[in-house]
Design an enzyme around this catalytic site. Structure first.
Site, PDB file in Angstrom:
ATOM      1  N   HIS A   1       0.837  -1.206   0.000  1.00 59.12           N
ATOM      2  CA  HIS A   1       0.000   0.000   0.000  1.00 59.12           C
ATOM      3  C   HIS A   1       0.874   1.259   0.000  1.00 59.12           C
ATOM      4  O   HIS A   1       1.527   1.552   0.992  1.00 59.12           O
ATOM      5  CB  HIS A   1      -0.884  -0.046   1.256  1.00 59.12           C
TER       6      HIS A   1
ATOM      7  N   HIS B   1      -0.747  10.201  -3.257  1.00 59.79           N
ATOM      8  CA  HIS B   1      -2.040   9.746  -2.755  1.00 59.79           C
ATOM      9  C   HIS B   1      -3.107  10.821  -2.801  1.00 59.79           C
ATOM     10  O   HIS B   1      -4.262  10.557  -3.133  1.00 59.79           O
ATOM     11  CB  HIS B   1      -1.919   9.235  -1.316  1.00 59.79           C
TER      12      HIS B   1
END
Ligand code: G3P
Ligand code: CA
Length: 343
Positions: free
Chosen positions: A39, A81
């Site tokens: 992740h 992100h």
């Protein structure tokens, strides 16, 4: 040797000994295993979405490495992100006066050349404190924002030099926001994947929270690779027009399956502490998704932020993989997830 050719050779070799062909998905042939998806890289150890975080993830044996993708002012896909720069860069220091009226610095307001002047920092909260205590210090260490093309080349290089193929898992971040800014994020990402040599048979999952965009990528843009619909909560306001309450019901999952190959729900939509007794309840989501023919890759498994029903990371991974039956886990600690699956 091209990535596609290399993977084809490896797949042919694997076919001689096992019926499971795609290399990273081989983990699925064992019911005690699931895909380890790094992740934002090995973000539990190194600032998220830096190339060193991706190198660490590759070295830790991640099956897939995630890229969240937004566009620069000049339309270049970069790996970040957030659509804003505040939490993970020193934008306020380098470009004072370039924030919008809401006080935030938006990546799309900066050219690639400007974004390259920034340093990546460990994620912070609104007060500028570390979002995760005990992780990498929030200090400048010369890390910079990679373009998607740079990151794909970097992973391809590690695939070649180690002889182990890690797949990629790009996310289209806020495509509707990009459209209001006059930009087509999905088209830019698909072009970059194609330029890097990734085709429909290669180990790629393309993901988004925006169901309208997932449908568009499959139909209008004709994407033939694997697509994953991320499932959030309606209250998060992630994607206008996407109703997660409806999508995670059996009929919604069947609708997803007409265009996508899997779902990425939040961990708490799979395992809950509904009775507030510290004992995990398994929701019907995984079973319902599998009945619709979908893979399930929940997010986010963090060894340093355990839910109340798990006494250890090992227990959390085992609950998800062995009890709930998920097919993959997004994790900040790929090494620990891999080790838990091996025990
Ligand atoms: O994309 C899966 C997971 O990463 C979704 O959450 O917010 O970390 O992108 P987020
Ligand atoms: Ca993501």
């Amino acid at each position: 040797m091209s990535l596609r050719f290399r993977i084809s050779c490896l797949v042919l070799a694997a076919a001689a000994v096992a019926p499971v062909l795609a290399l990273p998905d081989a983990a699925l042939s064992d019911p005690g295993k699931a895909l380890v998806i790094a992740h934002r890289g090995a973000s539990g150890y190194v600032p998220e979405h830096s190339l060193p975080a991706k190198a660490m993830a590759h070295a830790m044996g991640a099956d897939y490495i995630e890229q969240d993708v937004v566009l620069s002012k000049d339309g270049v896909p970069v790996v970040l992100h957030d659509i804003t720069l505040d939490a993970t860069t020193n934008a306020a220091e380098v470009f004072p006066g370039r924030a919008r009226a809401d006080g935030m610095f938006y990546a799309i307001d900066f050219t690639l050349a400007e974004l390259k002047q920034l340093q990546l920092l460990e994620r912070g909260n609104k007060k500028g404190e570390a979002a995760f205590k005990g992780r990498f210090p929030r200090e400048k260490t010369g890390l910079t924002i990679p373009t998607l093309a740079e990151e794909l080349a970097f992973i391809k290089g590690m695939n070649t030099s180690t002889g182990r193929v890690a797949g990629i898992y790009p996310e289209l971040k806020s495509p509707a926001f990009h459209r209001t800014e006059g930009k087509d994020l999905a088209a830019a990402v698909l072009a970059t994947l194609a330029e890097a040599g990734y085709g429909p048979e290669d180990p790629v999952f393309l993901q988004s929270f925006d169901f309208n965009e997932i449908k568009r990528v499959r139909t209008e843009l004709g994407y033939k690779g694997k697509l994953v619909q991320l499932i959030g909560e309606n209250a998060w306001n992630m994607a206008p027009g996407t109703d997660y309450d409806a999508l995670r019901k059996p009929d919604g999952l069947k609708q997803i399956a007409t265009v996508a190959n899997g779902i990425g729900p939040s961990l708490t939509q799979v395992l809950t502490d509904e009775n507030k007794d510290g004992v995990a309840e398994i929701t019907s989501l995984v079973a319902d998704a599998k009945a619709a023919g979908l893979e399930v890759h929940p997010y986010t498994f963090r060894a340093d932020r355990l839910p109340p029903f798990a006494a250890s990371f090992d227990e959390l991974i085992k609950l998800a993989v062995e009890k709930a039956g998920v097919d993959g886990v997004f994790t900040d600690q790929p090494d620990k997830a891999r080790a838990a699956m091996a025990r």
